[in-house]
Design a protein around this motif. Structure first.
Motif, mmCIF file in Angstrom:
data_model
loop_
_atom_site.group_PDB
_atom_site.id
_atom_site.type_symbol
_atom_site.label_atom_id
_atom_site.label_comp_id
_atom_site.label_asym_id
_atom_site.label_seq_id
_atom_site.Cartn_x
_atom_site.Cartn_y
_atom_site.Cartn_z
ATOM 1 N N THR A 125 -10.056 4.566 -2.801
ATOM 2 C CA THR A 125 -8.622 4.761 -2.651
ATOM 3 C C THR A 125 -8.235 6.229 -2.570
ATOM 4 O OG1 THR A 125 -8.405 4.562 -5.059
ATOM 5 C CG2 THR A 125 -8.033 2.578 -3.764
ATOM 6 N N TRP A 148 -8.090 1.557 6.281
ATOM 7 C CA TRP A 148 -7.432 1.182 5.025
ATOM 8 C C TRP A 148 -8.144 0.019 4.345
ATOM 9 C CZ3 TRP A 148 -5.045 -3.131 2.924
ATOM 10 C CH2 TRP A 148 -4.233 -2.915 1.799
ATOM 11 N N GLY A 161 0.783 -1.226 0.000
ATOM 12 C CA GLY A 161 0.000 0.000 0.000
ATOM 13 C C GLY A 161 0.814 1.275 0.000
ATOM 14 N N LYS A 178 -11.649 0.855 2.927
ATOM 15 C CA LYS A 178 -11.528 1.768 1.787
ATOM 16 C C LYS A 178 -11.032 1.030 0.548
ATOM 17 C CE LYS A 178 -10.742 5.971 4.516
ATOM 18 N NZ LYS A 178 -9.750 6.987 4.942
ATOM 19 N N ILE A 179 -10.120 0.090 0.734
ATOM 20 C CA ILE A 179 -9.652 -0.726 -0.393
ATOM 21 C C ILE A 179 -10.807 -1.549 -0.945
ATOM 22 C CG2 ILE A 179 -8.235 -2.749 -0.968
ATOM 23 C CD1 ILE A 179 -6.598 -0.229 -0.942
ATOM 24 N N ASP A 234 -0.718 1.565 -5.812
ATOM 25 C CA ASP A 234 -1.640 0.625 -6.420
ATOM 26 C C ASP A 234 -1.314 -0.791 -5.934
ATOM 27 O OD1 ASP A 234 -1.981 -1.410 -8.869
ATOM 28 O OD2 ASP A 234 -3.517 0.139 -8.997
ATOM 29 N N LEU A 255 -7.731 7.328 1.018
ATOM 30 C CA LEU A 255 -6.680 6.756 1.853
ATOM 31 C C LEU A 255 -5.739 7.843 2.362
ATOM 32 C CD1 LEU A 255 -5.797 3.608 -0.278
ATOM 33 C CD2 LEU A 255 -6.910 3.599 1.970
ATOM 34 N N LYS A 287 0.180 6.757 -1.673
ATOM 35 C CA LYS A 287 -0.575 5.510 -1.766
ATOM 36 C C LYS A 287 -0.148 4.757 -3.023
ATOM 37 C CE LYS A 287 -4.290 8.041 -1.782
ATOM 38 N NZ LYS A 287 -3.851 9.370 -1.393
ATOM 39 N N ASN A 307 -13.238 0.512 -2.909
ATOM 40 C CA ASN A 307 -12.608 1.291 -3.984
ATOM 41 C C ASN A 307 -12.611 2.785 -3.683
ATOM 42 O OD1 ASN A 307 -11.190 1.438 -6.424
ATOM 43 N ND2 ASN A 307 -13.061 1.861 -7.590
#
Length: 374
Positions: free
Chosen positions: A359, A350, A303, A353-354, A322, A362, A320, A357
């Motif tokens: 992101t 985290w 991350g 939120k992942i 990908d 974050l 952050k 989606n």
């Protein structure tokens, strides 16, 4: 889709349950063990319990606590690292377990010992001399006497006592810290282990100290209680250090740990995507799984767009990153679980939120993130 475009992998693989024996984790996401220094005088308080709970509530399947202190005077160098002994500290851990379980998560304590990595005169027991397998420091200099058999026996018993206590308190398993140049790793490493008794010699014999800890713990906690061990090639004193030059050496070493009773390997690397050996793209976690068939945890800058050495040496934050490459490796079964470290320090949400989606929401990790326990 254009052939030049990178395939996108679903994050749902991270949120599938994972079963190991009688233990089922709700997701594949693990909170990596990270020292926080918020347990005043070694006692984890309500803020520590709430810190771990927040991660469990938001999709972290397994919490591995920061390294905790077994009952040995020279174990650590800071007074605010949590103890795993004494009535007050154990009451604090009871509340931590309750909160994580109430939030639907699972939790392991990590047990470690700094060995000679502990600076002489460190609190909370400045009078206690630091210990080392051969009396050698991490540079290979003779700085103290080698550990006696009695000292070795005492430390092994301290690990066993902590594991038994963890089981009594309701922890779901334990992790033994055998990485990063700490005491167990000092036995593994030829540079710091020059012993001529059964604890020294080739890399198999240098595993004997860890083997005896694991065997003794297994005898006390039973066959169904998960035992994890954290391993690394690198040391805090030497990021280029290697215990093993070939997969064959690694495999022989791992075999003795599996036979001793290890269930899970936590494979610590600076960058999870880097190959462990030339001639293969497999990471350390990938090789360990291939060689043992045991569950493995990958860890290392998940991350983030840079590893921790850059973050701390330059005093900058990390953007952050990908996680498509991570998901690709998970889908290929290169490893089973994914440990997230600094990204979870800066953002307790985290995981969720992942999954959703989100992101762009974050939080970036910065060294300032370490100054609070959010």
């Amino acid at each position: 889709m254009n052939n030049q475009q990178q395939q996108t992998y679903s994050t749902e693989a991270l949120f599938q349950p994972y079963t190991l024996g009688k233990l089922t984790l709700p997701t594949r996401i693990v909170m990596a063990p990270m020292g926080r220094l918020f347990s005043i005088n070694g006692v984890p308080g309500e803020d520590v319990a709430a810190y771990y709970r927040r991660r469990a509530e938001k999709g972290v399947g397994l919490i591995i606590t920061e390294s905790t202190n077994i009952d040995h005077p020279a174990v650590i160098s800071e007074p605010n690292i949590p103890n795993f002994y004494g009535e007050e500290a154990l009451q604090g851990w009871t509340e931590v377990v309750r909160q994580v379980h109430e939030a639907g998560g699972k939790i392991f304590p990590q047990f470690g010992h700094m060995g000679i990595a502990r600076p002489a005169g460190s609190l909370p027991h400045p009078e206690a001399p630091s210990i080392a397998p051969s009396g050698l420091d991490l540079e290979g200099n003779l700085v103290t006497e080698p550990m006696t058999q009695q000292e070795i026996d005492d430390v092994i018993q301290d690990f066993v006592d902590a594991a038994v206590q963890a089981q009594k308190l309701g922890f779901d398993g334990i992790e033994i810290h055998g990485a990063h140049g700490f005491l167990i790793d000092q036995f593994f490493w030829e540079k710091t282990n020059q012993r001529t008794d059964r604890y020294g010699g080739d890399f198999i014999k240098r595993a004997q100290f860890a083997v005896e800890i694991i065997q003794r713990v297994r005898a006390e906690v039973g066959e169904d209680y998960p035992i994890a061990i954290r391993l690394s090639q690198w040391k805090m004193s030497d990021y280029q250090a290697k215990l093993f030059d070939t997969p064959e050496q690694l495999g022989q070493f791992l075999d003795v740990l599996v036979e001793a009773g290890v269930d899970i390997f936590d494979c610590s690397t600076r960058r999870f995507w880097e190959p462990a050996f030339e001639g293969s793209d497999l990471s350390l976690a990938g090789w360990v799984k291939k060689l043992t068939g045991k569950p493995t945890i990958t860890v290392g800058s998940v991350g983030l767009d840079s590893d921790f050495t850059t973050l701390y040496s330059e005093g900058t934050g990390s953007e952050k990153k990908d996680i498509n490459g991570l998901l690709e490796r998970l889908e290929a079964n290169e490893f089973d679980l994914v440990a997230v470290g600094r990204a979870l320090i800066s953002d307790p949400d985290w995981a969720i939120k992942i999954r959703e989606n989100r992101t762009e929401e974050l939080h970036n990790f910065t060294p300032e993130s370490l100054t609070t326990l959010i």
